[in-house]
Scaffold this motif. Structure first.
Motif, PDB file in Angstrom:
ATOM      1  N   TRP A  42     -46.266   2.083  17.766  1.00  0.00           N
ATOM      2  CA  TRP A  42     -46.772   0.873  17.112  1.00  0.00           C
ATOM      3  C   TRP A  42     -46.524  -0.369  17.959  1.00  0.00           C
ATOM      4  O   TRP A  42     -47.330  -1.298  17.963  1.00  0.00           O
ATOM      5  CB  TRP A  42     -46.156   0.712  15.734  1.00  0.00           C
ATOM      6  N   ALA A  43     -45.409  -0.391  18.688  1.00  0.00           N
ATOM      7  CA  ALA A  43     -45.143  -1.527  19.579  1.00  0.00           C
ATOM      8  C   ALA A  43     -46.171  -1.575  20.706  1.00  0.00           C
ATOM      9  O   ALA A  43     -46.643  -2.655  21.087  1.00  0.00           O
ATOM     10  CB  ALA A  43     -43.733  -1.438  20.145  1.00  0.00           C
ATOM     11  N   ALA A  44     -46.511  -0.407  21.233  1.00  0.00           N
ATOM     12  CA  ALA A  44     -47.518  -0.356  22.301  1.00  0.00           C
ATOM     13  C   ALA A  44     -48.887  -0.796  21.790  1.00  0.00           C
ATOM     14  O   ALA A  44     -49.700  -1.327  22.552  1.00  0.00           O
ATOM     15  CB  ALA A  44     -47.604   1.056  22.877  1.00  0.00           C
ATOM     16  N   MET A  45     -49.144  -0.588  20.504  1.00  0.00           N
ATOM     17  CA  MET A  45     -50.412  -1.004  19.909  1.00  0.00           C
ATOM     18  C   MET A  45     -50.425  -2.485  19.558  1.00  0.00           C
ATOM     19  O   MET A  45     -51.446  -3.017  19.138  1.00  0.00           O
ATOM     20  CB  MET A  45     -50.694  -0.172  18.647  1.00  0.00           C
ATOM     21  N   GLY A  46     -49.275  -3.167  19.700  1.00  0.00           N
ATOM     22  CA  GLY A  46     -49.203  -4.600  19.433  1.00  0.00           C
ATOM     23  C   GLY A  46     -49.078  -4.952  17.963  1.00  0.00           C
ATOM     24  O   GLY A  46     -49.506  -6.031  17.549  1.00  0.00           O
ATOM     25  N   HIS A  52     -43.435 -10.266  12.161  1.00  0.00           N
ATOM     26  CA  HIS A  52     -43.518  -8.893  11.654  1.00  0.00           C
ATOM     27  C   HIS A  52     -42.722  -7.968  12.578  1.00  0.00           C
ATOM     28  O   HIS A  52     -43.231  -7.458  13.569  1.00  0.00           O
ATOM     29  CB  HIS A  52     -44.980  -8.430  11.600  1.00  0.00           C
ATOM     30  N   HIS A  53     -41.436  -7.789  12.231  1.00  0.00           N
ATOM     31  CA  HIS A  53     -40.555  -6.983  13.065  1.00  0.00           C
ATOM     32  C   HIS A  53     -39.593  -6.138  12.236  1.00  0.00           C
ATOM     33  O   HIS A  53     -38.611  -5.612  12.768  1.00  0.00           O
ATOM     34  CB  HIS A  53     -39.768  -7.873  14.021  1.00  0.00           C
TER      35      HIS A  53
END
Length: 84
Positions: A42-46, A52-53
């Motif tokens: 999900w981090a790679a998808m931005g 939102h963290h």
């Protein structure tokens, strides 16, 4: 080390508790690795931002709790034979 012990879950009560506790640790590890993988995807998808963290915080807290579980379970599984 899990496969090197000279007892199994049927040998005595300690053996069954040992295998249940270590199985629980393997379950925690597997769930945590899956959670880490999803968070990284999900981090790679931005999907994360400054606002939102929450999933990243939850992942950090999960691993903190897993370390506490590990300490208690290892102290119980490996220290219990020396108490009796």
């Amino acid at each position: 080390e899990f496969w090197q012990v000279d007892f199994n879950h049927e040998t005595h009560a300690y053996g069954s508790v040992f295998y249940v506790l270590n199985g629980f640790l393997f379950l925690l590890l597997g769930a945590g690795l899956l959670q880490n993988a999803m968070t990284q995807i999900w981090a790679a998808m931005g999907r994360y931002s400054a606002n939102h963290h929450v999933p990243i915080e939850v992942t950090g807290r999960y691993w903190g709790a897993s370390v506490l579980f590990w300490l208690v379970i290892v102290a119980t599984a490996y220290g219990a034979p020396y108490l009796l």
